[in-house]
Design a protein around this motif. Structure first.
Motif, PDB file in Angstrom:
ATOM      1  N   SER A 261       2.374   4.220  -4.441  1.00 48.35           N
ATOM      2  CA  SER A 261       0.951   4.598  -4.357  1.00 48.35           C
ATOM      3  C   SER A 261       0.791   6.109  -4.523  1.00 48.35           C
ATOM      4  CB  SER A 261       0.373   4.163  -2.997  1.00 48.35           C
ATOM      5  OG  SER A 261       0.457   2.767  -2.880  1.00 48.35           O
ATOM      6  N   VAL A 262       1.762   6.832  -3.926  1.00 48.54           N
ATOM      7  CA  VAL A 262       1.702   8.300  -4.030  1.00 48.54           C
ATOM      8  C   VAL A 262       1.903   8.713  -5.494  1.00 48.54           C
ATOM      9  CG1 VAL A 262       2.882  10.440  -3.393  1.00 48.54           C
ATOM     10  CG2 VAL A 262       2.413   8.695  -1.661  1.00 48.54           C
TER      11      VAL A 262
ATOM     12  N   GLN B 120       4.809  -5.277  -2.033  1.00 46.69           N
ATOM     13  CA  GLN B 120       3.829  -5.759  -1.042  1.00 46.69           C
ATOM     14  C   GLN B 120       4.134  -7.211  -0.669  1.00 46.69           C
ATOM     15  OE1 GLN B 120       0.857  -4.333   0.423  1.00 46.69           O
ATOM     16  NE2 GLN B 120       1.038  -6.274   1.559  1.00 46.69           N
TER      17      GLN B 120
ATOM     18  N   LYS C 241       6.425   0.805  -1.523  1.00 46.29           N
ATOM     19  CA  LYS C 241       5.078   0.587  -2.053  1.00 46.29           C
ATOM     20  C   LYS C 241       4.200   1.841  -1.852  1.00 46.29           C
ATOM     21  CE  LYS C 241       1.491  -0.971  -0.242  1.00 46.29           C
ATOM     22  NZ  LYS C 241       0.500  -1.676   0.553  1.00 46.29           N
ATOM     23  N   ASN C 242       4.338   2.436  -0.669  1.00 49.91           N
ATOM     24  CA  ASN C 242       3.559   3.646  -0.399  1.00 49.91           C
ATOM     25  C   ASN C 242       3.929   4.774  -1.359  1.00 49.91           C
ATOM     26  OD1 ASN C 242       1.953   2.734   1.580  1.00 49.91           O
ATOM     27  ND2 ASN C 242       2.753   4.062   3.212  1.00 49.91           N
TER      28      ASN C 242
ATOM     29  N   HIS D 295       7.616  -1.374   2.526  1.00 50.32           N
ATOM     30  CA  HIS D 295       6.323  -0.706   2.725  1.00 50.32           C
ATOM     31  C   HIS D 295       6.357   0.734   2.192  1.00 50.32           C
ATOM     32  CE1 HIS D 295       2.538   0.298   4.542  1.00 50.32           C
ATOM     33  NE2 HIS D 295       3.094   1.304   5.193  1.00 50.32           N
ATOM     34  N   ARG D 296       7.491   1.367   2.545  1.00 51.91           N
ATOM     35  CA  ARG D 296       7.619   2.767   2.106  1.00 51.91           C
ATOM     36  C   ARG D 296       7.672   2.845   0.582  1.00 51.91           C
ATOM     37  NH1 ARG D 296       5.549   6.019   5.393  1.00 51.91           N
ATOM     38  NH2 ARG D 296       6.154   5.526   7.531  1.00 51.91           N
TER      39      ARG D 296
END
Lengths: 722, 123
Positions: free
Chosen positions: A532-533, A569, A528-529, A525-526
Motif C-alpha cells: 500500500s505504501v 490480504q 500488504k501494508n 499484513h505488513r
C-alpha cells in the motif's frame, strides 16, 4: 413251617414198624396242625425207594425241594418223606397197599413224588392214591415205557432211561481201552438193577466186539472176589448195592473204593456216588438233576395242570465225568476222552502255579516300581514347579516393585490396595500413606471431574486411558498418564507415567505455534501494508509528474501491486495461512479494479460464474496478476467513449484438477490482424509469461464480437510447505 | 461537499501523504495529520475538523478506537475508521463504537468522496 420227617419202614421187624408208625402218626399230627394255615398250603409226600441218608435219594429230594421253593414260599409247603428201603430189603418188600392205607389214613395230600423204581411200582396203581385222586410225579424210573395211560393214572415224571448214557459210557471206555472185550456187571436183583440190565441188553448191538457179563452178586465179598479175577480185555461196571457179611448195606462210596482197590482193570459207572470213589468215569447222572426235573413237573401240577397234559420226560442227558487219578492209575490217555469230558481231581501244574505267582509278583513289582518312579519324578517335578512358581512370583513381584512406571491397584471405591515404589516416588507419599488414600484424594482439583469420568470408563469399557493432574504430598501439581484396566470385581489396575514435562513441552509448542501464526499473519499484513505504501509512493510520484501517460502507467503498476496485495490480504484471512479462495479473490479484485478505473456497474456489468477453487500462494500471485491484466484490459480498452457492455468472468476446476479462467467482453475487440503475442503491450506479455511460463498452462485469445481469453493450468507446480 | 476539513490519523507516512494529496485534489482541506492517538485527540480539540479519517492501529498509548472514544466526548463529527486488518474480532470491536464508516485498506479516494458527499452531507 414245613415239617420234614424221615421214616423208615422195615417189613418183618416189628420194633421198627412200631417206631415208624409212631413217627408217621407224629408226622400226620404235625401235618394236621399245619393244615390250618391262613394261606394256601401244599401237602406233599415224597415216597423214596431207598433209605434215609442214601446219597442218591437225598440228592433227588434236594432237587425236588429246590424246584418247588424256587417258585413257592417255603412256608406254603408241607413236605413229608417216606422211605421204602428197597436196597436193603428188596427181597422182603413188606409195604402193602393196606398197610400204607392204614399209615396214611384219610390224610389230605396234594401231590406225591416217587423216587426210583420200587416207590413208582408201588404208587402207580395204588387204589388209595387213585381213590383220592392224588397226582403222582415219578423220578428215576429205569426201563420206563410210556403206555399212554399217564393221564388215567394221574401221573407224569422223569424216566431214568439212560440208554444214551449207557452207550456213551461204553464208547468212552472203548476209546480209552480199545482192546476191551468183556464188560462185567454186578447187579443186586432190585427192579432198578434189572431194568438197567435190560437197557444194556438193548444197546448190545451197538458194541459187537463186546460181551456183557451180568453177575447178580449183592455182597461185597463176592463182588471183591469177582473183580480181583478180572484181567486183560475186561472192564468192570458196578450196578446195584453192596452188603457186608452181616447184611448191612454199604454206601456206594465205601464199597466203590474197596472194589476199585481190588479190581486190576478200570471200572466205569453212571451215578454220581461212584465217580470220585474208584471208577474211571462215564456218563454220570446226578440225583439232583432228576429231582429238579420232577420238582418242575410237580410245580406245574400244583398250579393246576392235569398230570396227563404233562408228558413224561424220557431221558436225562447226564455229564461226561472222569477221574484223573484213575486215568493215571491205568495210564489212560486224556486225549482219547470224548469231546466235552470233564476231568476231576486234575492237579494244577505246580510250575504254572509258580509261574503265575512269579508273574503276579513281577507285575506287582513293576507296578510298584513304576509308582515309586512316578512318585519320585512327580515329587521332583512338583518341587521344580514349585521353585519355578516361586521364582516367577518373585520375578513378577520384582517387575511390579521396580517398574519405572508407577503402578496402582485400587478397589471399586477408588481406595488403593497396592502400590509400587514408582508410585511412591512419583507422589511423594510412602506406600503405607498411599494405601490410606483414594484416587479422588490424589487427584488435583482441576482433574477431579475428568478423573471420575475416567474411572467410570474403566468400569463400563474395561479399560481407559487418561491424562490427569495429581497432587503430590508436598502440594505440587503434576501430570500423569493413566492406563487403567479393570482386573475384576473390586480390582482395578493402573500403570501411570509422569508426563508433566511432555505436557509443558506441548503447551510450549502450542504457544510457539500461536506466536508463529500471529507473526506470519502479521507478516502478510505488513507485506500488504508495504505494498500500500509503494502504491501511495507511485501515486504521489505520478501526481507530481502530472503527465497523463505517466499517471496511467503508474496506475497500471499500482493495480498490479494491489492485485498482489489482495493475495496477501486473503492469505491473512485464510485459516491455514497458505491457501486462498480464488472465488473470493476474483470478486474482490473486480470490485477493486472497478473502483480504480472508476467504472460503475451501470456502465460495465460483470457476469461471474465462479467455482470454489483454492490455490497455494505460489499459484495465487500469478493468477491474481493475470486476472488483473485481463479485467483491466477489458475495462480500459473494450468500452471506449462511454460505451456500455458486459464482462464475463468464470472460474472452473475440471475433474482432472486443472483450473480454467475465462474472461470475455462484448466490447470492440481487437483490430483485424492483431497478433496477441507480437503486438501486445506489457499486460499481454505478462499474461503469456505468467500463464505459459510460470503456471505452465495454456493461454488462448479469441477475438470476435469482443475479446475472450481462456487460461488453463494445473495447480501442481507447488506443494504446501506446512 | 467540498472544503470539508478532515483530520487524517495515520501512522504510515506515505499512506497519510497519499490520502492528503488525494483529499486536497478532491477539494477538501486536510486540517492535520496525526500518527498517534493522543496527538489525534489534541488536534481534534484544536482544529475541530468536520470529519476524521481514523486508522485503528496506530502508534502511541492510545489506538484509534481509544482516541475515537475520547474525541466523541467533546466533538460530534463523523469518524471513519480505516484498517488494514480484515479479522472479525477487530472489526466487531470497532463497529461496537458505532463509527460513521469502517473502510478496509487500501482506501480509494472515491470511497471517501462517496461517504462525504453521500451520507455525511445529509447531516
Amino acid at each position: 413251617m414245613c415239617a420234614y420227617t424221615y421214616m423208615v419202614v422195615t417189613a418183618g421187624k416189628s420194633g421198627l414198624r412200631r417206631a415208624a408208625l409212631i413217627v408217621v402218626s407224629l408226622l400226620f399230627f404235625l401235618v394236621t396242625l399245619e393244615a390250618q394255615p391262613e394261606n394256601r398250603k401244599w401237602h406233599i409226600l415224597v415216597l423214596d425207594s431207598y433209605h434215609e441218608g442214601f446219597a442218591w435219594s437225598v440228592a433227588q429230594f434236594e432237587g425236588i425241594k429246590g424246584a418247588l421253593t424256587a417258585e413257592l414260599p417255603e412256608n406254603s409247603l408241607d413236605i413229608s418223606v417216606f422211605h421204602l428201603d428197597d436196597r436193603r430189603f428188596h427181597t422182603k418188600l413188606a409195604l402193602t397197599e393196606a398197610y400204607f392205607a392204614q399209615l396214611a389214613g384219610d390224610q389230605h395230600l396234594d401231590l406225591i413224588f416217587t423216587t426210583d423204581n420200587s416207590a413208582y411200582s408201588f404208587m402207580r396203581e395204588s387204589p388209595w392214591r387213585l381213590g383220592r385222586r392224588i397226582p403222582l410225579v415219578f423220578a428215576g424210573v429205569n426201563d420206563y415205557i410210556s403206555d399212554g395211560k399217564e393221564g388215567e393214572f394221574l401221573m407224569t415224571g422223569i424216566a431214568e432211561n439212560f440208554l444214551s448214557g449207557r452207550s456213551d459210557t461204553l464208547k468212552a471206555a472203548l476209546a480209552l481201552l480199545p482192546g476191551t472185550k468183556r464188560v462185567v456187571f454186578t447187579l443186586d436183583g432190585t427192579p432198578t438193577s434189572m431194568a438197567i440190565q435190560k437197557e444194556f441188553e438193548a444197546i448190545g448191538d451197538q458194541f459187537p466186539r463186546l460181551s456183557f457179563d451180568f453177575r447178580t452178586i449183592d455182597d461185597i465179598e463176592g463182588q471183591l472176589a469177582l473183580v480181583s479175577r478180572l484181567g486183560k480185555g475186561d472192564i468192570y461196571v458196578p450196578i446195584g448195592t453192596h452188603l457186608d457179611a452181616s447184611g448191612t448195606l454199604l454206601t456206594y462210596e465205601e464199597a466203590m473204593e474197596r472194589l476199585s482197590a481190588a479190581c486190576p482193570v478200570p471200572s466205569f459207572g453212571f451215578i454220581e456216588n461212584r465217580i470220585s470213589h474208584g471208577i474211571v468215569g462215564g456218563k454220570i447222572l446226578t440225583g439232583h438233576d432228576h429231582g429238579t426235573s420232577a420238582g418242575k413237573l410237580g410245580l406245574a401240577i400244583l398250579r393246576g395242570a392235569p398230570p396227563g397234559s404233562l408228558p413224561p420226560l424220557m431221558d436225562n442227558p447226564g455229564k461226561l465225568l472222569f477221574d484223573h487219578r484213575q486215568l493215571a492209575r491205568f495210564s489212560l490217555p486224556e486225549s482219547a476222552l470224548p469231546n466235552g469230558a470233564e476231568i476231576l481231581f486234575k492237579p494244577a501244574d505246580p510250575l504254572a502255579e509258580i509261574w503265575g505267582y512269579l508273574l503276579a509278583y513281577t507285575v506287582a513289582l513293576v507296578v510298584l516300581t513304576v509308582i515309586v518312579i512316578l512318585l519320585v519324578v512327580g515329587r521332583r517335578r512338583l518341587r521344580v514347579a514349585t521353585e519355578r512358581l516361586a521364582r516367577s512370583e518373585a520375578t513378577l513381584e520384582s517387575y511390579f516393585e521396580n517398574s519405572p512406571e508407577a503402578i496402582f491397584v485400587a478397589d471399586d471405591a477408588g481406595r488403593y490396595l497396592r502400590v509400587n515404589r514408582g508410585a511412591s516416588l512419583l507422589t511423594g507419599y510412602s506406600p503405607r500413606d498411599l494405601l490410606r488414600l483414594s484416587v479422588a484424594e490424589l487427584l488435583a482439583p482441576a482433574s477431579v471431574d475428568e478423573g471420575r469420568a475416567h474411572f467410570s470408563r474403566v468400569f463400563s469399557e474395561g479399560k481407559a486411558y487418561g491424562e490427569l493432574q495429581f497432587r503430590r504430598q508436598d502440594g505440587s501439581i503434576f501430570w500423569m498418564s493413566v492406563h487403567a484396566v479393570r482386573l475384576g470385581r473390586d480390582e482395578n489396575f493402573a500403570i501411570c507415567q509422569d508426563i508433566t514435562r511432555r505436557i509443558e513441552g506441548e503447551e510450549g509448542v502450542k504457544r510457539s505455534l500461536i506466536e508463529k501464526v500471529t507473526l506470519l499473519r502479521e507478516l502478510y499484513h505488513r507485506t500488504k501494508n508495504n505494498m500500500s505504501v509503494i502504491i501511495a509512493m507511485l501515486e504521489l510520484q505520478a501526481l507530481e509528474q502530472g503527465d497523463e501517460r505517466l499517471i496511467n502507467a503508474f496506475k497500471e503498476a499500482e493495480n498490479r501491486i494491489r492485485s498482489m496485495a489482495l493475495v496477501h490480504q486473503k492469505l491473512y484471512d485464510a485459516a491455514d495461512l497458505s491457501h486462498i479462495n480464488l472465488k473470493d479473490y476474483i470478486r474482490d479484485l473486480i470490485e477493486l479494479l472497478s473502483k480504480s478505473y472508476n467504472v460503475s456497474s451501470t456502465e460495465v456489468a460483470f457476469d461471474t460464474e465462479l467455482d470454489e477453487v483454492e490455490v497455494l500462494i505460489d499459484s495465487a500471485i500469478p493468477c491474481g496478476l493475470i486476472l488483473n491484466e485481463l479485467i483491466s484490459n477489458a475495462l480500459i480498452f473494450a468500452f471506449p467513449e462511454g460505451r456500455k457492455g458486459r464482462i464475463s468472468v468464470s472460474l472452473r476446476r475440471d475433474k482432472d484438477g486443472s483450473i480454467e479462467f475465462f474472461v470475455a467482453d462484448d466490447g470492440i475487440g481487437v483490430p483485424i490482424g492483431f497478433d496477441f503475442r507480437r503486438d501486445g503491450h506489457l499486460g499481454l506479455q505478462t499474461i503469456f509469461g505468467l500463464g505459459e511460463g510460470q503456471l505452465e498452462g495454456s493461454v488462448d485469445f479469441h477475438s470476435g464480437a469482443g475479446l475472450a481469453c481462456r487460461i488453463t493450468f494445473k495447480d501442481d507446480q507447488y506443494r504446501p510447505r506446512v | 461537499m467540498k472544503h470539508t476539513r478532515i483530520l487524517v490519523v495515520e501512522d504510515e507516512f506515505m499512506i497519510a501523504s497519499q490520502l492528503k494529496t488525494n483529499l486536497i485534489k478532491g477539494g477538501h482541506i486536510v486540517c492535520g495529520i496525526a500518527s498517534r492517538g493522543e496527538d489525534a485527540i489534541d488536534m481534534a480539540r484544536k482544529e475541530v475538523p468536520d470529519a476524521i479519517l481514523m486508522d485503528i492501529r496506530i502508534r502511541g498509548s492510545q489506538d484509534g478506537m481509544a482516541a475515537a472514544k475520547v474525541i466523541r466526548t467533546f466533538l460530534d463529527v463523523p469518524i471513519i475508521f480505516t484498517s488494514g486488518y480484515a479479522d472479525h474480532e477487530m472489526r466487531d470491536q470497532a463497529l461496537a463504537l458505532q463509527p460513521s464508516a469502517y473502510l478496509l485498506k487500501p482506501i480509494s479516494i472515491a470511497q471517501i468522496e462517496e461517504l462525504l458527499e453521500g451520507d455525511f452531507a445529509a447531516k
